[in-house]
Scaffold this active site. Structure first.
Site, mmCIF file in Angstrom:
data_model
loop_
_atom_site.group_PDB
_atom_site.id
_atom_site.type_symbol
_atom_site.label_atom_id
_atom_site.label_comp_id
_atom_site.label_asym_id
_atom_site.label_seq_id
_atom_site.Cartn_x
_atom_site.Cartn_y
_atom_site.Cartn_z
ATOM 1 N N SER A 93 -3.399 -3.452 -0.888
ATOM 2 C CA SER A 93 -2.266 -4.128 -0.255
ATOM 3 C C SER A 93 -2.667 -5.542 0.157
ATOM 4 O O SER A 93 -3.667 -5.722 0.861
ATOM 5 C CB SER A 93 -1.834 -3.320 0.970
ATOM 6 O OG SER A 93 -0.831 -3.993 1.665
ATOM 7 N N ALA A 94 -1.871 -6.551 -0.262
ATOM 8 C CA ALA A 94 -2.256 -7.959 -0.082
ATOM 9 C C ALA A 94 -2.406 -8.382 1.379
ATOM 10 O O ALA A 94 -3.281 -9.169 1.717
ATOM 11 C CB ALA A 94 -1.232 -8.857 -0.778
ATOM 12 N N HIS A 95 -1.539 -7.853 2.261
ATOM 13 C CA HIS A 95 -1.574 -8.388 3.636
ATOM 14 C C HIS A 95 -2.790 -7.916 4.429
ATOM 15 O O HIS A 95 -3.024 -8.370 5.544
ATOM 16 C CB HIS A 95 -0.264 -8.091 4.384
ATOM 17 C CG HIS A 95 -0.065 -6.675 4.816
ATOM 18 N ND1 HIS A 95 -0.220 -6.288 6.132
ATOM 19 C CD2 HIS A 95 0.297 -5.563 4.146
ATOM 20 C CE1 HIS A 95 0.050 -4.990 6.234
ATOM 21 N NE2 HIS A 95 0.364 -4.531 5.036
ATOM 22 N N GLN A 146 -7.905 -0.309 3.031
ATOM 23 C CA GLN A 146 -8.831 -0.896 4.025
ATOM 24 C C GLN A 146 -10.194 -1.213 3.402
ATOM 25 O O GLN A 146 -11.082 -1.688 4.109
ATOM 26 C CB GLN A 146 -9.020 0.055 5.214
ATOM 27 C CG GLN A 146 -7.753 0.324 6.015
ATOM 28 C CD GLN A 146 -7.288 -0.870 6.837
ATOM 29 O OE1 GLN A 146 -8.020 -1.846 7.046
ATOM 30 N NE2 GLN A 146 -6.048 -0.824 7.311
ATOM 31 N N GLY A 152 0.812 -1.216 0.000
ATOM 32 C CA GLY A 152 0.000 0.000 0.000
ATOM 33 C C GLY A 152 0.845 1.265 0.000
ATOM 34 O O GLY A 152 0.529 2.237 -0.701
ATOM 35 N N ASN A 183 -8.415 3.809 8.278
ATOM 36 C CA ASN A 183 -7.807 2.666 8.947
ATOM 37 C C ASN A 183 -7.936 2.719 10.463
ATOM 38 O O ASN A 183 -7.785 1.716 11.131
ATOM 39 C CB ASN A 183 -6.327 2.557 8.569
ATOM 40 C CG ASN A 183 -5.593 3.864 8.728
ATOM 41 O OD1 ASN A 183 -5.961 4.878 8.143
ATOM 42 N ND2 ASN A 183 -4.554 3.859 9.534
ATOM 43 N N CYS A 236 1.109 1.864 12.080
ATOM 44 C CA CYS A 236 2.194 2.702 11.545
ATOM 45 C C CYS A 236 2.483 3.867 12.462
ATOM 46 O O CYS A 236 3.621 4.297 12.608
ATOM 47 C CB CYS A 236 1.817 3.218 10.173
ATOM 48 S SG CYS A 236 1.342 1.878 9.125
#
Ligand code: PLP
Length: 399
Positions: free
Chosen positions: A200-202, A180, A70, A150, A339
């Site tokens: 974003s994959a995770h 998200q 991301g 998020n 983050c």
């Protein structure tokens, strides 16, 4: 009982995804640029992943670019478009509640001479469209707005914003950070007037370190990473074949049961919110309503949140104290975003500040985030644990 309620930070990689990736890492390990059989096999995995992902968004395969996640997708969208379109203007617009991947990229662009307007939000974290309308100028080249926040889950009025931007300044590009939102909602960029979209994959049960950026055909964008010219020169570097294939596998699985999972998480969220609000001294930050499944106008209606995020303040108990007390009981949550924990500001969460929360409420806020694997038993256990812990922690604080 172990309750992982930090799915906005990251999700568990699906077993089937990990297995598929292992096969690629150990067997189909070629370089997709190599001109032989082993390379072609790897290249087929990348092509297949592009097909799957583009179908989920109903866009063309050529419009999907693979990145390291991301953060890179956001940086490429903003910096790449700002630089490619700077002759047209130097004004950019975003919101005060974006992820640091957008805010910090904007700060960097300010240092390079671009002007950025940060739109305010209401008490639930939602941007007011009037503010956007006023901010759009003839020299605005890009607007960046997240799909779902998020920290508090607030859904932004993406479809209306897209329409408004294109009406007021058809030249201005529209980027949506859907990190998200992708995998939780059906999001169709063409319907929502979106020119660029980050995922974003995770965050949807795929591997870490892999993501993609949708770039509408015709959008002017410059690379931010230079090298061998892979991915039509926009994103050089040997493709993370296993990660890309894993991301597509995860998307395939998640989209197969998306509708049922969505309804179930909405139900869980509703019950969990009721339980939280029944505890003394607890306030919910952000929207309390849950949307219908359709993306766009419905889901962005005021007061609606993503189905997987709940943020609440526990009066008189500091976030980190409660976070660790819950951890002792096997419950894993976040104080704000993962983050932000790396760059804790004395003022706390910028999102909660922008929503107008007082410092006392910001200092005692926690985020609970679900996945389709979350059960009511886990949430019930969390509520019971909170009920037991809060009076003790508050008494302890008064001494
Ligand atoms: N944007 C949003 C809204 C996020 O929630 C995150 C991660 O938490 C990112 C961007 C960054 O994604 P990544 O961790 O893949 O770099």
């Amino acid at each position: 009982m172990d309750c992982y309620l930090d799915n906005s930070a990251t999700t568990r990689c699906l077993e089937s995804v990990a297995e598929g990736m292992k096969k690629i890492l150990c067997e189909d390990y070629g370089n997709p640029s190599s001109m032989h059989r082993v390379g072609f096999a790897a290249e087929r995995h990348v092509r297949h992943a592009r097909e799957i992902l583009s179908e989920t968004l109903r866009v063309d395969e050529k419009e999907i670019f693979f990145t390291s996640g991301g953060t890179e997708s956001d940086n490429l969208a903003l910096i790449g478009c700002a630089q490619a379109n700077s002759r047209q203007g130097k004004h950019l617009i975003t919101t005060a509640v974006e992820h640091p991947a957008v805010i910090q990229a904007m700060r960097h662009l300010e240092e390079l001479g671009f002007q950025v307007t940060y739109l305010p939000v209401d008490g639930t974290g939602r941007v007011r469209l009037e503010a956007l309308e006023q901010a759009i100028r003839p020299d605005t080249i890009l607007v960046s707005m997240m799909y779902a926040n998020n920290e508090v889950g607030a859904l932004q009025p993406v479809e209306e914003a897209g329409g408004l931007i294109k009406r007021k300044n058809p030249q201005a590009l529209f980027h949506v950070d859907a990190v998200q939102g992708y995998g939780k909602f059906h999001i169709y960029p063409k319907k929502l007037h979106i020119d660029l979209l980050s995922a974003s994959a995770h965050k949807f049960h795929g591997p870490k370190g892999c993501g993609f950026l949708y770039v509408r055909e015709g959008v002017k964008i410059r690379p931010t990473v230079f090298g061998g010219g892979q991915q039509r020169g926009l994103r050089s570097g040997t493709e993370n074949v296993a990660g890309i294939a894993g991301m597509a596998l995860a998307a395939q699985e998640v989209f197969q049961t998306l509708d049922q999972d969505f309804e179930r998480m909405v139900g869980l969220r509703r019950k969990f919110l009721t339980g939280l609000l029944a505890l003394p001294g607890v306030t919910v930050n952000g929207p309390t309503g849950c949307p219908g499944l359709e993306s766009g106008a419905d889901s962005a209606a005021a007061g609606f949140a993503a189905p997987h995020i709940v943020n609440a303040s526990f009066a008189g108990v500091r976030s980190e104290v409660l976070l660790h007390a819950l951890e002792e009981k096997g419950i894993y949550v976040s104080a704000g975003s993962a983050c932000a924990s790396r760059h804790p500001s004395r003022e706390g969460s910028a999102t909660l500040r922008a929503m107008g929360l007082k410092k006392e409420a910001r200092d005692c806020a926690l985020r609970f985030s679900f996945s389709p694997f979350t059960t009511w038993e886990e949430l019930e256990y969390t509520l019971e644990t909170l009920e037991g812990l809060l009076p003790t922690l508050r008494r302890f604080r008064q001494k």
